[in-house]
Design an enzyme around this catalytic site. Structure first.
Site, PDB file in Angstrom:
ATOM      1  N   GLY A 138       0.809  -1.219   0.000  1.00  0.00           N
ATOM      2  CA  GLY A 138       0.000   0.000   0.000  1.00  0.00           C
ATOM      3  C   GLY A 138       0.844   1.271   0.000  1.00  0.00           C
ATOM      4  O   GLY A 138       0.391   2.319  -0.474  1.00  0.00           O
TER       5      GLY A 138
ATOM      6  N   GLU B  15       2.561  -8.283  -1.670  1.00  0.00           N
ATOM      7  CA  GLU B  15       1.308  -8.911  -1.207  1.00  0.00           C
ATOM      8  C   GLU B  15       1.258 -10.415  -1.437  1.00  0.00           C
ATOM      9  O   GLU B  15       0.665 -11.152  -0.647  1.00  0.00           O
ATOM     10  CB  GLU B  15       0.104  -8.249  -1.882  1.00  0.00           C
ATOM     11  CG  GLU B  15      -0.197  -6.831  -1.413  1.00  0.00           C
ATOM     12  CD  GLU B  15       0.560  -5.743  -2.177  1.00  0.00           C
ATOM     13  OE1 GLU B  15       1.494  -6.065  -2.927  1.00  0.00           O
ATOM     14  OE2 GLU B  15       0.190  -4.567  -2.011  1.00  0.00           O
TER      15      GLU B  15
HETATM   16  N1  CO8 Z   1       1.720  -3.487   8.830  1.00  0.00           N
HETATM   17  C1  CO8 Z   1       1.792  -3.488  10.191  1.00  0.00           C
HETATM   18  N2  CO8 Z   1       2.940  -3.376  10.860  1.00  0.00           N
HETATM   19  C2  CO8 Z   1       4.088  -3.280  10.147  1.00  0.00           C
HETATM   20  C3  CO8 Z   1       4.095  -3.272   8.744  1.00  0.00           C
HETATM   21  C4  CO8 Z   1       2.843  -3.373   8.075  1.00  0.00           C
HETATM   22  N3  CO8 Z   1       2.755  -3.344   6.718  1.00  0.00           N
HETATM   23  N4  CO8 Z   1       5.372  -3.153   8.303  1.00  0.00           N
HETATM   24  C5  CO8 Z   1       6.136  -3.085   9.419  1.00  0.00           C
HETATM   25  N5  CO8 Z   1       5.364  -3.154  10.533  1.00  0.00           N
HETATM   26  C6  CO8 Z   1       5.799  -3.116  11.923  1.00  0.00           C
HETATM   27  C7  CO8 Z   1       6.423  -4.444  12.351  1.00  0.00           C
HETATM   28  O1  CO8 Z   1       5.427  -5.372  12.691  1.00  0.00           O
HETATM   29  C8  CO8 Z   1       7.260  -4.016  13.533  1.00  0.00           C
HETATM   30  O2  CO8 Z   1       6.413  -3.852  14.652  1.00  0.00           O
HETATM   31  P1  CO8 Z   1       6.865  -4.426  16.094  1.00  0.00           P
HETATM   32  O3  CO8 Z   1       8.093  -3.624  16.429  1.00  0.00           O
HETATM   33  O4  CO8 Z   1       5.693  -4.111  16.955  1.00  0.00           O
HETATM   34  O5  CO8 Z   1       7.153  -5.855  15.899  1.00  0.00           O
HETATM   35  C9  CO8 Z   1       7.750  -2.625  13.118  1.00  0.00           C
HETATM   36  O6  CO8 Z   1       6.841  -2.172  12.089  1.00  0.00           O
HETATM   37  C10 CO8 Z   1       9.137  -2.603  12.546  1.00  0.00           C
HETATM   38  O7  CO8 Z   1       9.196  -3.540  11.465  1.00  0.00           O
HETATM   39  P2  CO8 Z   1      10.286  -4.718  11.383  1.00  0.00           P
HETATM   40  O8  CO8 Z   1      10.761  -5.107  12.733  1.00  0.00           O
HETATM   41  O9  CO8 Z   1       9.717  -5.809  10.534  1.00  0.00           O
HETATM   42  O10 CO8 Z   1      11.469  -3.950  10.622  1.00  0.00           O
HETATM   43  P3  CO8 Z   1      12.584  -4.575   9.670  1.00  0.00           P
HETATM   44  O11 CO8 Z   1      13.531  -3.476   9.394  1.00  0.00           O
HETATM   45  O12 CO8 Z   1      13.081  -5.858  10.241  1.00  0.00           O
HETATM   46  O13 CO8 Z   1      11.807  -4.958   8.296  1.00  0.00           O
HETATM   47  C11 CO8 Z   1      10.300  -4.604   6.446  1.00  0.00           C
HETATM   48  C12 CO8 Z   1      11.270  -3.984   7.485  1.00  0.00           C
HETATM   49  C13 CO8 Z   1      11.090  -5.509   5.490  1.00  0.00           C
HETATM   50  C14 CO8 Z   1       9.655  -3.469   5.686  1.00  0.00           C
HETATM   51  C15 CO8 Z   1       9.236  -5.465   7.187  1.00  0.00           C
HETATM   52  O14 CO8 Z   1       8.676  -4.674   8.241  1.00  0.00           O
HETATM   53  C16 CO8 Z   1       8.115  -5.919   6.325  1.00  0.00           C
HETATM   54  O15 CO8 Z   1       8.292  -6.857   5.552  1.00  0.00           O
HETATM   55  N6  CO8 Z   1       6.922  -5.285   6.419  1.00  0.00           N
HETATM   56  C17 CO8 Z   1       5.761  -5.657   5.691  1.00  0.00           C
HETATM   57  C18 CO8 Z   1       5.825  -5.220   4.259  1.00  0.00           C
HETATM   58  C19 CO8 Z   1       4.610  -5.677   3.505  1.00  0.00           C
HETATM   59  O16 CO8 Z   1       4.345  -6.852   3.310  1.00  0.00           O
HETATM   60  N7  CO8 Z   1       3.814  -4.708   3.021  1.00  0.00           N
HETATM   61  C20 CO8 Z   1       2.623  -4.980   2.251  1.00  0.00           C
HETATM   62  C21 CO8 Z   1       1.433  -5.080   3.114  1.00  0.00           C
HETATM   63  S1  CO8 Z   1      -0.004  -5.635   2.222  1.00  0.00           S
HETATM   64  C22 CO8 Z   1      -0.652  -4.227   1.530  1.00  0.00           C
HETATM   65  O17 CO8 Z   1      -0.096  -3.171   1.649  1.00  0.00           O
HETATM   66  C23 CO8 Z   1      -1.946  -4.365   0.802  1.00  0.00           C
HETATM   67  C24 CO8 Z   1      -2.331  -3.065   0.112  1.00  0.00           C
HETATM   68  C25 CO8 Z   1      -3.756  -2.734   0.350  1.00  0.00           C
HETATM   69  C26 CO8 Z   1      -4.185  -1.485  -0.333  1.00  0.00           C
HETATM   70  C27 CO8 Z   1      -3.567  -0.199   0.157  1.00  0.00           C
HETATM   71  C28 CO8 Z   1      -4.057   0.995  -0.598  1.00  0.00           C
HETATM   72  C29 CO8 Z   1      -3.201   2.244  -0.460  1.00  0.00           C
END
Ligand code: CO8
Length: 260
Positions: free
Chosen positions: A110, A133
């Site tokens: 997103g 995704e």
């Molecule tokens: N949602 C919720 N929480 C998140 C997300 C997310 N997308 N990304 C990161 N966070 C949180 C983590 O859970 C973590 O929280 P906590 O400290 O409480 O555990 C905190 O942020 C820090 O993240 P990381 O510890 O994972 O940090 P890293 O540096 O190890 O990793 C990454 C960074 C690689 C970016 C990793 O966080 C990651 O893979 N995040 C998810 C990325 C992802 O899959 N995004 C796609 C989501 S699906 C989507 O967007 C559908 C679109 C829908 C339409 C939107 C329209 C605009």
């Protein structure tokens, strides 16, 4: 000034509104409350009569790491369908003034889609784009499959969406998704503010028309688009700014735009 919880707003340059996504604990993951604030801020800049362009940015680490996965995890088809989940997330595309995305760090899912809803993408050297995704058992839901395909072509878009592999700011620029890649994160935001200030310095009617006709090219077909552009071009002869702009040129003066 309105106090927001997940975003910051400011007016760093004349006519330029800046919105900074500020949810550092979740790498700026986009939740419904955050998107409501973002919509409100965009609307407020677009209607204040003073702002001519908006810069949307995040932190050095993340523009936005996607939609909030924790919010989405429990959703069912029925609840998503009934509430038209994320429909309000694309309100930004209806904004009449240009929005420049200044992307540093993660712009995933997103986050990438949000950047693509903006009119211009500038990015930094450490920008990371992607539509991951597929790794979550789903597909892009905020227009990513459509806008990425238009921006970089079918083969690359298929590869990215089907593998969930990220791509860099340099690649985004090379492939035409981003219009510029800067050398540092700060330079990216500064560059976006400078371009926004340039845009905000022009007559608001012509700027709105320019955005509208380019979007027509992006969203519709060529023959219709050319006709649409010509009609809009004709219509601008009815504006004060066209007289002001062309007279100033002939008189070697700087135009004082009326925005009318
Ligand atoms: N949602 C919720 N929480 C998140 C997300 C997310 N997308 N990304 C990161 N966070 C949180 C983590 O859970 C973590 O929280 P906590 O400290 O409480 O555990 C905190 O942020 C820090 O993240 P990381 O510890 O994972 O940090 P890293 O540096 O190890 O990793 C990454 C960074 C690689 C970016 C990793 O966080 C990651 O893979 N995040 C998810 C990325 C992802 O899959 N995004 C796609 C989501 S699906 C989507 O967007 C559908 C679109 C829908 C339409 C939107 C329209 C605009």
């Amino acid at each position: 000034a309105t106090a927001y919880e997940f975003i910051l707003t400011s007016t760093p340059r004349p006519g330029v509104g800046q919105i900074t996504i500020n949810r550092p604990k979740a790498l700026n993951a986009l939740s419904t409350p955050l998107m409501k604030e973002l919509n409100a801020a965009v609307k407020s800049f677009a209607t204040d009569g003073k702002t001519g362009a908006i810069v949307l940015t995040g932190s050095e680490r993340a523009f936005a790491a996607g939609a909030d996965i924790k919010e989405m995890a429990p959703l069912t088809f029925s609840s998503a369908y009934k509430t038209d989940f994320i429909q309000l997330w694309s309100d930004l595309t209806q904004c009449p003034i240009p929005i420049i995305a200044a992307v540093n760090g993660y712009a995933l899912g997103g986050g990438c889609e949000l950047a693509m809803m903006c009119d211009i993408i500038f990015c930094g050297p450490k920008a990371v784009f992607g539509q991951p995704e597929i790794k979550l058992g789903t597909i892009p839901g905020g227009g990513g499959s459509q806008r990425l395909t238009r921006a970089i072509g079918k083969s690359k878009a298929m590869e990215i969406i089907l593998t969930g592999k990220n791509f860099s700011g340099k690649e985004a620029e090379k492939w035409g998704l981003a219009s510029k890649v800067f050398e540092t994160a700060e330079a990216t935001v500064e560059g976006a503010l400078e371009t926004a200030e340039t845009i905000a310095g022009y007559g608001g009617v012509a700027v709105k028309a320019a955005k509208e006709v380019v979007n027509q090219a992006y969203e519709g077909n060529l023959a219709e688009g050319v006709k649409y552009e010509r009609r809009m071009f004709h219509a601008l002869f009815a504006t004060k700014d066209q007289k002001i702009g062309m007279t100033a040129f002939a008189e070697k003066k700087k135009p004082e735009w009326s925005h009318e």
